[in-house]
Motif scaffolding. Structure first.
Motif, short mmCIF file in Angstrom:
data_model
loop_
_atom_site.label_atom_id
_atom_site.label_comp_id
_atom_site.label_asym_id
_atom_site.label_seq_id
_atom_site.Cartn_x
_atom_site.Cartn_y
_atom_site.Cartn_z
N ASN A 712 0.84 -1.16 -0.04
CA ASN A 712 0.03 0.05 -0.05
C ASN A 712 0.90 1.17 -0.15
OD1 ASN A 712 -2.40 -1.37 0.17
ND2 ASN A 712 -2.39 -1.71 2.36
N ASP A 713 2.08 1.12 0.54
CA ASP A 713 2.82 2.30 0.58
C ASP A 713 4.06 2.38 -0.53
OD1 ASP A 713 1.66 3.02 2.79
OD2 ASP A 713 3.35 2.93 4.13
N SER A 714 4.34 3.37 -1.14
CA SER A 714 5.39 3.47 -2.17
C SER A 714 6.78 2.87 -1.64
CB SER A 714 5.47 4.76 -2.67
OG SER A 714 6.01 5.76 -1.76
N ASP A 715 7.46 2.81 -2.32
CA ASP A 715 8.87 2.37 -1.91
C ASP A 715 9.57 3.51 -1.12
OD1 ASP A 715 8.69 0.11 -3.23
OD2 ASP A 715 9.97 0.73 -5.19
N GLU A 716 9.17 5.02 -1.61
CA GLU A 716 9.92 5.80 -0.70
C GLU A 716 9.33 5.85 0.59
OE1 GLU A 716 8.69 5.85 -3.68
OE2 GLU A 716 10.34 6.61 -5.01
N GLN A 717 7.92 5.72 0.70
CA GLN A 717 7.55 5.69 2.20
C GLN A 717 7.95 4.39 2.85
OE1 GLN A 717 3.37 5.69 0.61
NE2 GLN A 717 2.86 7.73 1.42
N VAL A 718 8.26 3.30 2.28
CA VAL A 718 8.71 2.30 3.07
C VAL A 718 10.30 2.55 3.68
CG1 VAL A 718 9.43 -0.18 2.81
CG2 VAL A 718 7.18 0.64 1.85
N THR A 719 10.95 3.23 2.61
CA THR A 719 12.37 3.60 2.86
C THR A 719 12.28 4.34 4.36
OG1 THR A 719 13.03 3.01 0.66
CG2 THR A 719 14.54 4.63 1.96
N MET A 720 11.54 5.61 3.96
CA MET A 720 11.32 6.35 5.34
C MET A 720 10.93 5.62 6.62
SD MET A 720 9.13 9.79 5.74
CE MET A 720 7.60 8.70 6.01
N LEU A 721 9.98 4.72 6.39
CA LEU A 721 9.79 3.97 7.70
C LEU A 721 10.72 3.24 8.34
CD1 LEU A 721 5.90 2.98 6.75
CD2 LEU A 721 6.56 4.84 8.23
N ASN A 722 11.45 2.55 7.50
CA ASN A 722 12.62 1.84 7.81
C ASN A 722 13.65 2.76 8.29
OD1 ASN A 722 13.88 -0.80 8.14
ND2 ASN A 722 14.98 -0.53 6.06
N GLU A 723 14.02 3.76 7.80
CA GLU A 723 15.11 4.60 8.44
C GLU A 723 14.82 5.30 9.51
OE1 GLU A 723 15.88 7.25 5.05
OE2 GLU A 723 17.10 6.05 3.83
N THR A 724 13.54 5.44 9.83
CA THR A 724 13.08 6.30 11.06
C THR A 724 13.26 5.15 12.37
OG1 THR A 724 10.88 6.12 10.65
CG2 THR A 724 12.00 7.99 9.92
N GLY A 725 12.99 3.90 11.94
CA GLY A 725 13.20 2.90 13.15
C GLY A 725 11.69 2.41 13.39
N LEU A 726 10.60 3.09 12.63
CA LEU A 726 9.33 2.81 12.94
C LEU A 726 8.97 1.38 12.60
CD1 LEU A 726 6.89 4.27 14.14
CD2 LEU A 726 6.19 4.69 11.69
N LEU A 727 9.21 0.89 11.70
CA LEU A 727 9.13 -0.65 11.19
C LEU A 727 9.62 -1.41 12.12
CD1 LEU A 727 9.29 -0.72 7.30
CD2 LEU A 727 7.22 -0.76 8.84
N ASP A 728 10.93 -1.18 12.48
CA ASP A 728 11.88 -2.21 13.50
C ASP A 728 11.03 -2.21 14.77
OD1 ASP A 728 14.61 -3.76 13.98
OD2 ASP A 728 14.32 -2.13 15.60
N GLY A 729 10.43 -0.90 15.23
CA GLY A 729 9.87 -0.90 16.50
C GLY A 729 8.77 -1.81 16.49
N PHE A 730 7.86 -1.86 15.42
CA PHE A 730 6.62 -2.51 15.39
C PHE A 730 6.92 -4.02 15.18
CE2 PHE A 730 4.07 1.34 14.26
CZ PHE A 730 3.36 1.20 15.18
N TRP A 731 8.12 -4.44 14.58
CA TRP A 731 8.50 -5.74 14.34
C TRP A 731 8.60 -6.47 15.86
CZ3 TRP A 731 12.40 -4.96 9.80
CH2 TRP A 731 11.85 -4.59 8.90
N SER A 732 9.45 -5.45 16.48
CA SER A 732 9.84 -6.10 17.84
C SER A 732 8.83 -6.36 18.79
CB SER A 732 10.78 -5.10 18.70
OG SER A 732 11.97 -4.83 17.89
N GLN A 733 7.71 -5.33 18.79
CA GLN A 733 6.24 -5.29 19.45
C GLN A 733 5.69 -6.66 18.99
OE1 GLN A 733 4.30 -1.59 19.66
NE2 GLN A 733 2.36 -2.72 19.40
N GLU A 734 5.52 -6.72 17.76
CA GLU A 734 4.87 -8.05 17.33
C GLU A 734 5.43 -9.13 17.76
OE1 GLU A 734 3.47 -10.28 13.19
OE2 GLU A 734 4.64 -8.23 13.09
N VAL A 735 6.66 -9.46 17.67
CA VAL A 735 7.31 -10.55 17.89
C VAL A 735 7.37 -10.88 19.56
CG1 VAL A 735 9.82 -11.65 17.99
CG2 VAL A 735 8.87 -10.59 15.93
N GLU A 736 7.79 -10.08 20.40
CA GLU A 736 7.94 -10.26 21.62
C GLU A 736 6.38 -10.38 22.16
OE1 GLU A 736 10.49 -10.74 23.15
OE2 GLU A 736 11.70 -9.81 21.35
N GLY A 737 5.44 -9.39 21.66
CA GLY A 737 3.91 -9.54 22.31
C GLY A 737 3.51 -11.16 21.90
N SER A 738 3.66 -11.35 20.82
CA SER A 738 3.41 -12.81 20.36
C SER A 738 3.83 -13.83 21.16
CB SER A 738 3.68 -13.16 18.87
OG SER A 738 3.01 -12.21 18.17
#
Length: 863
Positions: A712-738
């Motif tokens: 749903n997001d463009s490559d530029e938006q995905v790159t920005m989310l990755n660089e800000t650490g936002l995606l990494d934070g949600f991955w950790s939240q999903e993994v640890e919470g599960s």
């Protein structure tokens, strides 16, 4: 006494007889008939005649004083005395005042200027006027009426003249204003001034008249001294006039400039006269002290340091005389007598004077501790003022005195006024930025000592079966307010920590069982809640703040989100500092006294949730530690408080991937509580905890799915989310919470009799399995290398969850797995194509351990 009245009666008879003979002789010379004499006993008959001719008679007597014949001077002077007595007897104040003024004016002619180097003398008339004036003031003081100011001014000049003519040291020679000696040595030196043992400092002046010789004579000194020593015989109205006038003259003497001044003659006599009149009735003494007390206080703030120290010592001496007397109930003579010390400590500009005033208070408390009643109020009030002084020497001396009094002297029941000032002593020192850290901490410990003294009293009242709410409410609250203020920024961290330990640990937790419900409510409303909710509107740059790396980042974020509002930043910093110090002990108090603190729980929970969403991980750890204080009191734990707080904190932080560390802290806490206390937690709260864990994991999963995996997001938006650490934070939240959620359910399966936990476990395992297999073999040909790489990273992170699920399936009972194999097997077979060796290995083990045995048991006709 009676003899004195008889002498007066005889003198009156002689005067009447002499007047009768004089008139009859004059009438005979004129050839007149013999007169008929009438004796009038009602003075009101004579008053109009005397009022009419009194001024003329007085003017004639003034002319007689100017005569060159000593006999005429004697008659005129003695007639002044008779006229004064008659005017007083008839109640004619105007004639009294004019007569006194005539004597004073005549005496003043003998020393026309206050400069002792310019005194002139006029012979016998000055001596005679001064003698009659001193005699009238000493023997018939009430006859002076409203003229005491003129009389005492004249006496002050007489004493000045006597010193000059005798060659003794003047007051000005003592009060040099050098200020080099310690206060105690200055007092010792100034005490010699009172004695005036004839120390000659200059060549005595030659007497060129009778007045100096009279003043230097033993009779003259005795007559002058009698004016003050006989003041105790004055009537109530006269003593008030006398003391008020003496204060005025003393103020004039103290204002004389060097080298001749300032002078303390009238100040010394004021103290002596006050001491002589201590037996006056309450109403009269109160009127006297209303003038004497403020005058001594102002003298104690004199610009000349030696004069001020002399005044303070005079106040100490007079205070000692007052404290020697037993104070009756409902009287406050002691408090009134010591109140000038507070004025001096507040308004004096001399550090040495204030130090000496504190020493005097300590001496008085030590010498009269068994007699002190209302005096304690003024002592503690004065010390509280001294403790807030900017001069370190004064504040430390006051704190030393306060500590000594509290430990060894103050054994009475606590008075409201005294205890409030005791608290002010400690809080003033502790909040004084100019004092060293060790001294400020002593102020906190002093507050703790005050609380222990109060707690001891409360325990005694409880042992006697008495619960006086007034004692509890009116004394505990100001102490709690003072300590809670010290727990807040901008106080230094160490001071806040010490204040928190004393407040919560030494006092509230130790004596909370003595508190009434009314007191608990007052503490909650006025202390506990304001401790966190009433953040002051201060500017951050007004205080030296040492931020750590996390806090600096946090402030930066807040500056962006709050549009640079310094007030908002300061409030956030202020609140975080308070939580770090006070939240854990506050929760400990609430858990130990659940009944008293029941109204505190709801606002505390709301506060914790707001803080959890605003601050960093250090604050989150403080929150977790604080809430877990309730768990430590199991099985009486307030699970509603614990579960709702953690669940709401987790829900409030799960929507920000940048704060995943905090989210994971709350996930871990909920999981640990759930596993360790599964049997103790009520079912509804257990469900709430599990739902919170599940919700946080699913929220993060859906966020990644929408923004990364579904394209749903463009490559530029995905790159920005990755660089800000936002995606990494949600991955950790999903993994640890599960994983936390799965392990909690596993623990619940072993304890849950109705099988609801197993059902939830299998449903979530299947959800994870379906989610993972959907990404196996996903076509990424249309994605940019960066986006494709990000998806691969996500799949690698999720491998932990998938391995956890496969492990759960491997551990299921055969019967349970048999019920799941139909929907699980297709998804498991898809994982054999996974690009991750660990997953393929785990799938092989699952097939070998669970699927193969089931296939072996299939009937031959279906094989």
């Amino acid at each position: 006494g009676m003899g004195r009245d008889q002498d007066s009666a005889l003198e009156r008879e002689k005067l009447i007889e002499a007047a009768r003979e004089s008139i009859e002789q004059s009438m005979k010379g004129m050839g007149g008939a013999k007169n008929t004499w009438q004796t009038i006993k009602n003075s009101s008959t004579v008053e109009p005649m005397f009022e009419l001719c009194g001024d003329s008679l007085l003017e004639c007597l003034r002319i007689g004083l100017k005569s060159r014949k000593s006999a005429n001077i004697d008659i005129a002077a003695e007639s002044h005395e008779s006229l004064l007595a008659l005017a007083h007897h008839l109640g004619l104040p105007r004639i009294q005042e004019n007569c006194i003024k005539s004597l004073c004016d005549t005496a003043h002619l003998s020393f026309l200027t206050p400069n002792v180097n310019a005194y002139t003398y006029q012979g016998l008339v000055g001596k005679k006027a001064a003698s009659i004036l001193l005699k009238a003031a000493g023997r018939e003081g009430d006859a002076v009426g409203h003229s005491w100011l003129n009389v005492l001014r004249t006496i002050s000049r007489m004493e000045d003249l006597r010193i000059f003519c005798s060659g003794e040291a003047t007051d000005g020679s003592y009060f040099t204003g050098s200020g080099q000696q310690p206060a105690s040595e200055q007092v010792s030196a100034l005490s010699k001034l009172l004695g005036r043992k004839g120390s000659v400092t200059h060549q005595p002046a030659k007497s060129i008249g009778h007045l100096p010789d009279f003043l230097k004579s033993e009779n003259g000194a005795l007559m002058l001294e009698r004016v003050f020593s006989q003041s105790s015989l004055l009537s109530a109205d006269s003593i008030v006039e006398f003391m008020f006038a003496l204060c005025t003259v003393s103020a004039e003497e103290l204002s004389i400039q060097p080298p001749t001044g300032p002078r303390v003659f009238s100040l010394q006599k004021l103290v002596e006269a006050a001491n002589m009149n201590l037996d006056r009735i309450r109403f009269v003494w109160s009127r006297l002290w209303s003038k004497v007390g403020p005058h001594l206080a102002n003298a104690g703030c004199h610009g000349n340091e030696e004069v001020a120290i002399y005044a303070v010592d005079s106040l100490r001496q007079l205070g000692a005389k007052i404290l020697e007397r037993e104070e009756l109930s409902h009287y406050r003579f002691q408090s009134d007598a010591l109140r000038p010390f507070s004025f001096i400590l507040r308004h004096s500009k001399s550090v040495k004077v204030k130090e000496f005033a504190v020493q005097c208070l300590m001496q008085l408390a030590g010498a009269f501790s068994s007699r002190l009643q209302s005096g304690w109020d003024s002592i503690w009030s004065a010390l509280s003022i001294a403790c807030s002084d900017s001069a370190e020497n004064v504040a430390v001396a006051a704190l030393d005195s306060a500590e000594g009094m509290l430990v060894s002297l103050y054994h009475q029941d606590l008075r409201m006024e005294s205890f409030t000032d005791m608290v002010n002593c400690g809080s003033s020192v502790a909040s004084n930025d100019s004092l060293p850290a060790e001294t400020r901490q002593r102020g906190v410990f002093f507050l703790g000592s005050c609380g222990k003294l109060l707690g001891k009293l409360s325990e005694e009242l409880l042992a006697e079966g008495t619960r006086e709410d007034q004692v509890h409410s009116q004394l505990w609250v100001p102490l709690a307010v003072a300590l809670s203020d010290l727990c807040r920024p901008p106080n230094p961290p160490m001071l806040k920590t010490v204040a928190s330990e004393v407040f919560f640990g030494d006092l509230i937790l130790s004596f909370g069982h003595l508190f009434t419900s009314v007191l608990w409510n007052r503490l909650i409303d006025r202390v506990f809640l304001p401790l966190f909710l009433d953040a002051p509107s201060v500017k951050l740059q007004d205080h030296a703040v040492d931020f750590g790396a996390e806090e600096e980042k946090q402030v930066s974020d807040m500056q962006e989100t709050e549009s640079g509002s310094s007030d908002s930043i300061a409030k956030m910093w202020w609140l975080e500092g308070t939580i770090a110090i006070c939240l854990v002990p506050m929760c400990r108090v609430a858990s130990q006294f659940p009944i008293g603190c029941r109204t505190l729980l709801s606002p505390m929970r709301d506060l914790i949730v707001r803080c959890a969403t605003a601050f960093g991980s250090s604050t989150a750890r403080s929150i977790i530690a604080g809430v877990n204080e309730f768990v430590n009191r199991a099985p009486d734990c307030n699970w509603q408080m614990v579960v709702e707080t953690h669940s709401r904190c987790l829900a409030g932080t799960q929507e920000s991937g940048l704060r995943s560390e905090i989210t994971i802290l709350f996930q871990e806490t909920l999981a640990r509580l759930c596993k360790e206390h599964w049997a103790e937690i009520p079912g509804s709260y257990r469900v709430q905890m599990l739902d919170a864990l599940k919700s946080s994991a699913i929220y993060a999963s859906e966020y990644t799915k929408n923004h990364l995996m579904d394209g749903n997001d463009s490559d530029e938006q995905v790159t920005m989310l990755n660089e800000t650490g936002l995606l990494d934070g949600f991955w950790s939240q999903e993994v640890e919470g599960s994983i936390f959620y799965l392990r909690c359910l596993e623990a619940g399966v072993q304890m849950d009799a109705n099988g609801s936990s197993r059902k939830d476990l299998l449903e979530f395992c299947y959800r994870v399995l379906v989610r993972q297999t959907a990404y196996v073999g996903l076509d990424r040909s249309g994605l940019s290398p960066a986006t494709a790489s990000t998806q691969e990273q996500y799949m690698s992170r999720l491998a932990r969850v998938l391995l956890e699920v496969l492990g759960i399936y491997k551990g299921l009972d055969e019967a349970v797995f048999k019920g799941e194999v139909q929907r699980v097997a297709p998804e498991v077979f898809k994982l054999t194509c996974s690009s991750q060796p660990a997953i393929r290995k785990s799938v092989g083990e699952l097939l070998s351990e669970q699927v193969t045995p089931l296939l072996c048991k299939v009937p031959s006709q279906y094989a």
